[in-house]
Design a protein around this motif. Structure first.
Motif, PDB file in Angstrom:
ATOM      1  N   ILE A  10      -1.208  -3.496  -1.580  1.00 19.29           N
ATOM      2  CA  ILE A  10      -1.252  -2.120  -2.064  1.00 19.29           C
ATOM      3  C   ILE A  10      -2.541  -1.457  -1.597  1.00 19.29           C
ATOM      4  O   ILE A  10      -3.623  -2.011  -1.699  1.00 19.29           O
ATOM      5  CB  ILE A  10      -1.160  -2.092  -3.599  1.00 19.29           C
ATOM      6  CG1 ILE A  10       0.218  -2.601  -4.044  1.00 19.29           C
ATOM      7  CG2 ILE A  10      -1.408  -0.688  -4.139  1.00 19.29           C
ATOM      8  CD1 ILE A  10       0.362  -2.729  -5.532  1.00 19.29           C
ATOM      9  N   GLY A  11      -2.401  -0.246  -1.107  1.00 19.66           N
ATOM     10  CA  GLY A  11      -3.548   0.501  -0.600  1.00 19.66           C
ATOM     11  C   GLY A  11      -3.663   0.446   0.905  1.00 19.66           C
ATOM     12  O   GLY A  11      -4.199   1.362   1.519  1.00 19.66           O
ATOM     13  N   TYR A  12      -3.172  -0.653   1.497  1.00 15.14           N
ATOM     14  CA  TYR A  12      -3.243  -0.832   2.947  1.00 15.14           C
ATOM     15  C   TYR A  12      -1.872  -0.680   3.608  1.00 15.14           C
ATOM     16  O   TYR A  12      -1.785  -0.581   4.822  1.00 15.14           O
ATOM     17  CB  TYR A  12      -3.812  -2.206   3.297  1.00 15.14           C
ATOM     18  CG  TYR A  12      -5.182  -2.466   2.737  1.00 15.14           C
ATOM     19  CD1 TYR A  12      -6.322  -2.093   3.435  1.00 15.14           C
ATOM     20  CD2 TYR A  12      -5.350  -3.068   1.495  1.00 15.14           C
ATOM     21  CE1 TYR A  12      -7.596  -2.319   2.912  1.00 15.14           C
ATOM     22  CE2 TYR A  12      -6.610  -3.294   0.964  1.00 15.14           C
ATOM     23  CZ  TYR A  12      -7.725  -2.928   1.673  1.00 15.14           C
ATOM     24  OH  TYR A  12      -8.974  -3.150   1.149  1.00 15.14           O
ATOM     25  N   VAL A  13      -0.804  -0.687   2.803  1.00  8.69           N
ATOM     26  CA  VAL A  13       0.554  -0.647   3.347  1.00  8.69           C
ATOM     27  C   VAL A  13       0.875   0.759   3.822  1.00  8.69           C
ATOM     28  O   VAL A  13       0.607   1.741   3.121  1.00  8.69           O
ATOM     29  CB  VAL A  13       1.573  -1.102   2.282  1.00  8.69           C
ATOM     30  CG1 VAL A  13       2.988  -0.996   2.824  1.00  8.69           C
ATOM     31  CG2 VAL A  13       1.282  -2.526   1.855  1.00  8.69           C
ATOM     32  N   ALA A  14       1.458   0.860   5.003  1.00 11.05           N
ATOM     33  CA  ALA A  14       1.841   2.152   5.560  1.00 11.05           C
ATOM     34  C   ALA A  14       2.857   2.831   4.643  1.00 11.05           C
ATOM     35  O   ALA A  14       3.747   2.173   4.087  1.00 11.05           O
ATOM     36  CB  ALA A  14       2.422   1.972   6.959  1.00 11.05           C
ATOM     37  N   PRO A  15       2.765   4.148   4.465  1.00  8.04           N
ATOM     38  CA  PRO A  15       3.637   4.837   3.511  1.00  8.04           C
ATOM     39  C   PRO A  15       5.118   4.725   3.846  1.00  8.04           C
ATOM     40  O   PRO A  15       5.951   4.701   2.939  1.00  8.04           O
ATOM     41  CB  PRO A  15       3.154   6.288   3.572  1.00  8.04           C
ATOM     42  CG  PRO A  15       2.383   6.406   4.851  1.00  8.04           C
ATOM     43  CD  PRO A  15       1.792   5.066   5.087  1.00  8.04           C
ATOM     44  N   GLU A  16       5.459   4.636   5.150  1.00  7.14           N
ATOM     45  CA  GLU A  16       6.879   4.579   5.510  1.00  7.14           C
ATOM     46  C   GLU A  16       7.529   3.272   5.065  1.00  7.14           C
ATOM     47  O   GLU A  16       8.748   3.200   4.910  1.00  7.14           O
ATOM     48  CB  GLU A  16       7.058   4.773   7.021  1.00  7.14           C
ATOM     49  CG  GLU A  16       6.480   3.680   7.896  1.00  7.14           C
ATOM     50  CD  GLU A  16       5.049   3.944   8.311  1.00  7.14           C
ATOM     51  OE1 GLU A  16       4.586   3.289   9.255  1.00  7.14           O
ATOM     52  OE2 GLU A  16       4.398   4.805   7.668  1.00  7.14           O
ATOM     53  N   TYR A  17       6.715   2.209   4.862  1.00  9.80           N
ATOM     54  CA  TYR A  17       7.286   0.953   4.414  1.00  9.80           C
ATOM     55  C   TYR A  17       7.907   1.079   3.031  1.00  9.80           C
ATOM     56  O   TYR A  17       8.839   0.347   2.684  1.00  9.80           O
ATOM     57  CB  TYR A  17       6.215  -0.139   4.390  1.00  9.80           C
ATOM     58  CG  TYR A  17       5.840  -0.693   5.758  1.00  9.80           C
ATOM     59  CD1 TYR A  17       6.374  -0.158   6.925  1.00  9.80           C
ATOM     60  CD2 TYR A  17       4.954  -1.747   5.871  1.00  9.80           C
ATOM     61  CE1 TYR A  17       6.029  -0.654   8.161  1.00  9.80           C
ATOM     62  CE2 TYR A  17       4.591  -2.270   7.112  1.00  9.80           C
ATOM     63  CZ  TYR A  17       5.137  -1.713   8.255  1.00  9.80           C
ATOM     64  OH  TYR A  17       4.787  -2.217   9.483  1.00  9.80           O
ATOM     65  N   GLY A  18       7.395   1.994   2.233  1.00 16.25           N
ATOM     66  CA  GLY A  18       7.935   2.178   0.890  1.00 16.25           C
ATOM     67  C   GLY A  18       9.320   2.761   0.876  1.00 16.25           C
ATOM     68  O   GLY A  18      10.001   2.720  -0.154  1.00 16.25           O
ATOM     69  N   THR A  19       9.757   3.325   1.996  1.00 11.13           N
ATOM     70  CA  THR A  19      11.101   3.902   2.070  1.00 11.13           C
ATOM     71  C   THR A  19      12.068   2.985   2.801  1.00 11.13           C
ATOM     72  O   THR A  19      13.169   3.399   3.149  1.00 11.13           O
ATOM     73  CB  THR A  19      11.047   5.253   2.786  1.00 11.13           C
ATOM     74  OG1 THR A  19      10.565   5.068   4.129  1.00 11.13           O
ATOM     75  CG2 THR A  19      10.114   6.212   2.057  1.00 11.13           C
ATOM     76  N   GLY A  20      11.651   1.738   3.062  1.00 11.28           N
ATOM     77  CA  GLY A  20      12.531   0.779   3.722  1.00 11.28           C
ATOM     78  C   GLY A  20      12.509   0.840   5.220  1.00 11.28           C
ATOM     79  O   GLY A  20      13.346   0.222   5.885  1.00 11.28           O
ATOM     80  N   THR A  21      11.557   1.575   5.803  1.00 16.12           N
ATOM     81  CA  THR A  21      11.451   1.650   7.265  1.00 16.12           C
ATOM     82  C   THR A  21      11.107   0.280   7.838  1.00 16.12           C
ATOM     83  O   THR A  21      10.369  -0.503   7.235  1.00 16.12           O
ATOM     84  CB  THR A  21      10.362   2.666   7.665  1.00 16.12           C
ATOM     85  OG1 THR A  21      10.680   3.924   7.086  1.00 16.12           O
ATOM     86  CG2 THR A  21      10.273   2.808   9.180  1.00 16.12           C
ATOM     87  N   GLU A  22      11.636  -0.019   9.007  1.00 14.44           N
ATOM     88  CA  GLU A  22      11.421  -1.318   9.617  1.00 14.44           C
ATOM     89  C   GLU A  22       9.950  -1.539   9.965  1.00 14.44           C
ATOM     90  O   GLU A  22       9.182  -0.603  10.178  1.00 14.44           O
ATOM     91  CB  GLU A  22      12.286  -1.457  10.869  1.00 14.44           C
ATOM     92  CG  GLU A  22      11.909  -0.474  11.974  1.00 14.44           C
ATOM     93  CD  GLU A  22      12.895  -0.509  13.127  1.00 14.44           C
ATOM     94  OE1 GLU A  22      12.429  -0.450  14.280  1.00 14.44           O
ATOM     95  OE2 GLU A  22      14.108  -0.597  12.876  1.00 14.44           O
TER      96      GLU A  22
END
Length: 1023
Positions: free
Chosen positions: A894-906
């Motif tokens: 958390i904090g380092y994860v790219a925002p698009e990963y939260g929407t299920g992006t590959e």
């Protein structure tokens, strides 16, 4: 050999005793018995006196001869006693003698502006007559002596700009007469003492730029005579006590760069009627800007930038007519209608206005022509980072004193007005990332003091004006990504002041590169890529000996690579790909020790390939799609030199075809077998985990690891992670002693086995000096018959970057200095570039953060922990990629994860780039992305973005700012590093910078910071 303090004191005592013996007439004098020895002791501890200020300090037989010494003033009421000792600004080095405490009649001691070290002697607290004590701007360390609280007659106390630490002594509560109290720019910590409110004689209280924390005490409101209160650049939090706004005597109130929150009183204008300076920049204030600020007739300086103020800017904010500084940038202010810009008409009343900062807000619409009616004394105008459209207003050329004009990153259109050329004092002109079209005005060549010119990412066309040759102070020129055509003017190649950047890439420039390019001897970066340049690479380029990055790819250059380039020993990147170059690969490149990336692909090179230096590292060199290359390391797969005859060459190629066909068949068979194994695994094959472990790793037994780690004892525990623990293991003895890190997987933890296999599969592919190396693996049973999995890795002795950036009280770590942070950032960037761009298929790390970066004895960073890594195989379908990323929302930290990963992006390499950007900003600010300082509406990238560009120093880690680095160096570090971090953290993955470009930019930053003293004179102007 270093002289010990006790020896210096002994020398001082012997010196003073000798003086008394030589002058017996003075030994009977009460004054000489104390004051003369004290002065001689002071002199004896001064190690350097560059101006010879103390050359007059010699005994001459006179009873009171020292009264004529430089800086010494004796008392008329008490003959023979020193009344004042003023030695400020003389460059003195050494320590302060404790014998100064014997100057019983001393009323003023001013040693400011020197290079004195050591602690402040507590004996100064014996100088009970002191009225003024100024020790500021030295290198004094240690805590403030509590004995200084005995100076009950003190009026002025300043110890600012030193290396002083500790808290403000409680004994200072007795300084009832002190009027000026300054401890600014030190390492003072703790809370602001409430008892300061008892020092009612205080008129100026300055505690700025320390590491003080806690809340602002309401007791400060008792300082009824206070005119200036400055606690900027600390870690204060919470609300400003409302009673402070009732201190009607205040003329300066500066709470800038803290963590204060809340809103400002709407009636602040009537509460602080005498205010001249009001500064709360870079806090968490919100709400609207109080319109009553307009009623403070004395207000001259208003700095509200870097907060969360919203709404409209008060329309009559400048009605007093006295504003000189108006900064409201980096907020959430709006302007959607023409009346929302009325504040500019009000600011036109301020005839002494010097600076207007509106950047990085939500201002939109058309910038009105009233901006051309501001004070002709205006020196800075910043409106970048908004959504402002329209044309640059007419009349901009009337601001003849303007030094900074920044309209970048908006929606301005039209042509660049030629009257900009009238701004003869302009030092920075930033119009990049707009929609300007037409030709670049030749009148810009009249800006003879210009340091920075940035016109990139527009639709400018035509030729580059030859008048640019008049810009003899220019340091950086960026015209990239336009529609410029024609030849590069020779006059541009003669701007010898260029030292940072010359970027003409992505245009339509043609013709040869002028040999006058050799005059750019101080330039660090040249980028002419993606144009239509032709002809040979000029030999004169070898005269650009400061070059670090040379990018000429994507042109029509021809001929051989000139041997004169062998003089460019500082090159870190050389890209000549996609041209028509011919001839041999230069052998001298293998001796370039700093070269980290070499791309000569897609040319017509021929002959033997060197096999040493950079040519021995497949990950950093590309020679693909050339002509008749031969030899070199085996990974190039070039034929052996010399070339065979044409007949043999044909048969040799046929043999190659047959071999490659056979190899391809075996690979295809291997893929089929792997696919079958995958199917078996999905059906629940219990033994598949064992088979997935790469056989390239030599196995080690559980017993060996049990012994090496002393039964996995707590003493050998290095740390704990998501899927297990890491122990320090040793085996052998003496010269054969081997130390390793043993990563033991918690096999009962869900996902641990998958993490183990993922890490094995990733590590088997990588070979890079900035990545943690795998030594062996263990997949066995422990002594109880339970499954046991472990990786044995290279042991990195200096721990993780996390412990260095955020040391706890138990840690024995310091904090990295500026250059160490820059080197670490570059190390990690090179590791990620290798994973993303130099491995086929690429590897995505998925968990870039400080705790996964280990530092060796030389503070070289090594990226580790590949438990979440993913191998991006080109042959997989989009569906399979989506399948492998189905749980991406929980991949990483958390904090380092790219925002698009939260929407299920590959999973993608762009996700690593985002994490790296957060890491870079964390190293800059010293704040974790999960710091409670950040709320739901902001985060670390947003915080830094709000500070850009004018107030970055306030956001920097206090441990960097307190290392006595010159401000120019801090600015050279903060501005480009923050921009680079933000370029990595862009919301759209496609818009993020590539890791290869990150490496290039960091290298340029490093070159500039390490540059000679010649850069110091312009560094403060650059950003």
């Amino acid at each position: 050999m270093e002289t010990r303090p006790w020896l210096l004191r002994l020398i001082a005592i012997l010196t003073t005793t000798t003086a008394l013996l030589l002058h017996p007439s003075t030994s009977s004098s009460v004054s000489t018995a104390h004051d003369l020895p004290a002065l001689l002791s002071f002199k004896s501890l001064i190690t350097k006196d560059p101006l010879g200020a103390l050359s007059s300090w010699t005994t001459n037989g006179s009873t009171h001869g020292f009264c004529s010494w430089t800086g010494v003033e004796c008392s008329s009421a008490h003959p023979g006693h020193v009344k004042a000792l003023r030695l400020q600004g003389l460059g003195l080095s050494g320590t302060i003698s404790p014998f100064l405490g014997n100057l019983s009649r001393l009323r003023a001691l001013d040693l400011s502006g020197n290079k004195l070290q050591g602690q402040i002697p507590s004996s100064i607290g014996n100088c009970f007559a002191l009225r003024t004590l100024n020790l500021s701007v030295n290198s004094l360390s240690g805590a403030i002596p509590p004995a200084m609280g005995n100076l009950s007659k003190l009026l002025v106390l300043s110890v600012s700009k030193n290396d002083i630490s500790g808290t403000i002594p409680t004994s200072f509560a007795g300084l009832a007469t002190v009027a000026v109290f300054s401890v600014a720019r030190n390492h003072v910590h703790g809370q602001v003492p409430p008892w300061l409110g008892n020092l009612t004689a205080l008129e100026d209280l300055n505690m700025a730029d320390n590491i003080m924390s806690g809340h602002v005490p309401p007791a400060l409101s008792k300082l009824i005579n206070l005119r200036s209160l400055t606690v900027a650049i600390n870690n204060l939090q919470g609300l400003i006590p409302p009673v402070l706004f009732n201190m009607s005597s205040l003329e300066c109130l500066n709470f800038g760069s803290n963590q204060l929150s809340g809103s400002l009183p709407q009636d602040i204008g009537s509460m602080l009627p005498n205010l001249k300076k009001f500064s709360v920049f870079y806090n968490r204030f919100e709400g609207q800007i109080p319109a009553s600020l307009s009623n403070i007739s004395s207000l001259e300086h208003l700095s509200l930038h870097g907060n969360r103020f919203r709404g409209r800017i008060p329309s009559n904010i400048g009605q007093s007519g006295r504003l000189t500084v108006f900064e409201v940038g980096n907020n959430e202010l709006q302007a959607t209608e023409s009346r929302d810009w009325d504040f500019l008409t009000s600011l036109a009343n301020c005839s002494s206005l010097l600076l207007v900062n509106l950047q990085l807000n939500n201002l939109s619409g058309i910038l009105p022509n009233s901006i051309g009616n501001l004070s002709q004394k205006l020196e800075g105008l910043r409106v970048g980072g908004n959504q402002i459209a329209g044309l640059i207003p007419t009349g901009i050329g009337r601001y003849l004193k303007l030094a900074i004009l920044e309209f970048a990153d908006n929606r301005f259109t039209g042509t660049i007005p030629s009257d900009i050329g009238k701004l003869s004092n302009l030092k920075e002109l930033s119009l990049f990332q707009n929609r300007y079209y037409g030709e670049i005005p030749s009148s810009i060549g009249n800006l003879s003091q210009l340091n920075l010119l940035a016109l990139s990412t527009n639709n400018l066309e035509g030729s580059i004006p030859a008048t640019f040759g008049n810009l003899t102070e220019l340091i950086s020129l960026d015209l990239a990504s336009n529609l410029l055509s024609g030849k590069i003017p020779e006059e541009v190649m003669r701007i010898s002041s260029l030292a940072l950047f010359l970027n003409l890439s992505n245009n339509l420039l043609d013709g040869p590169i002028s040999p006058h390019i050799g005059q750019l001897a101080n330039l660090a970066i040249i980028d002419f890529s993606s144009n239509k340049l032709s002809g040979p690479i000029p030999n004169a380029l070898g005269s650009c000996i400061a070059l670090q990055f040379l990018h000429l790819q994507g042109n029509l250059l021809q001929g051989q690579i000139p041997k004169e380039l062998m003089a460019l020993r500082g090159l870190e990147e050389l890209d000549l790909s996609n041209n028509n170059l011919s001839g041999p690969v230069p052998e001298f490149l293998e001796s370039f020790q700093l070269l980290k990336n070499l791309n000569l692909s897609f040319n017509h090179l021929s002959g033997p390939v060197p096999d040493k230096g950079i040519f021995s590292n497949a990950s950093v060199i590309s020679l693909t799609s050339n002509g008749m290359l031969c030899g070199g390391p085996v990974f190039f797969h070039f034929p052996t030199c010399p070339y065979p005859s044409p007949d043999k060459l044909a048969s040799h190629k046929l043999l190659q075809i047959l071999v490659f066909t056979a190899v391809g068949a075996f690979i295809l068979l291997g893929v089929c077998i792997a696919a079958r194994c995958y199917v078996n695994k999905s059906r629940g094959d219990a033994h598949q985990d064992q088979e997935n472990i790469p056989e390239m790793f030599q196995r080690i037994s559980y017993t060996e690891l049990h012994s090496a780690t002393d039964s996995f004892s707590e003493e050998n525990l290095v740390g704990r992670g998501s899927f297990g623990s890491v122990y320090k293991g040793t085996s052998g003895s003496g010269a054969n002693l081997i130390t390793a890190a043993v990563k033991v997987l918690d096999v009962q933890r869900q996902g641990a086995t998958r993490s183990f296999i993922s890490e094995c599969n990733a590590l088997k592919m990588i070979r890079h000096r900035k990545l943690v190396k795998v030594i062996t693996v263990c997949d066995s049973l422990d002594h109880s018959g339970n499954q046991f999995k472990a990786l044995v890795l290279e042991f990195i002795p200096n721990g993780s970057l996390d412990k260095w950036l955020h040391p706890s009280t138990e840690d024995e770590f310091g904090t990295p200095n500026l250059m160490q942070r820059l080197n670490i950032a570059l190390d990690v960037a090179e590791a990620l570039e290798y994973l993303h761009d130099h491995i086929d298929p690429p590897i995505v790390h998925c968990d870039v953060k400080p705790s996964n970066i280990l530092l060796d004895d030389d503070m070289v960073a090594h990226l580790g922990d590949f438990g979440l890594a993913k191998i991006i195989r080109a042959e997989k379908s989009k569906q399979s990629l989506a399948d492998q990323s189905c749980s991406v929302g929980i991949k990483g930290t958390i904090g380092y994860v790219a925002p698009e990963y939260g929407t299920g992006t590959e999973i993608s390499v762009e996700g690593d780039v985002y994490s790296y950007g957060v890491l870079l900003l964390e190293m800059l600010t010293g704040r974790r992305p999960t710091d409670p300082f950040f709320s739901d509406t902001t985060n670390l990238p947003k915080y830094v973005e709000m500070a850009c560009p004018g107030n970055l120093l306030e956001t920097m880690d206090v441990n960097i700012r307190c290392n006595q680095e010159p401000q120019a160096v801090l600015e050279l570090f903060a501005a480009p590093v923050s921009r680079l971090g933000l370029a990595c953290c862009r919301g759209s993955a496609r818009q993020r910078i590539k890791m290869g470009d990150v490496v290039k930019e960091l290298g340029a930053i490093k070159q500039i910071i390490m540059a000679s003293q010649n850069y110091a004179s312009w560094s403060t102007k650059l950003y």
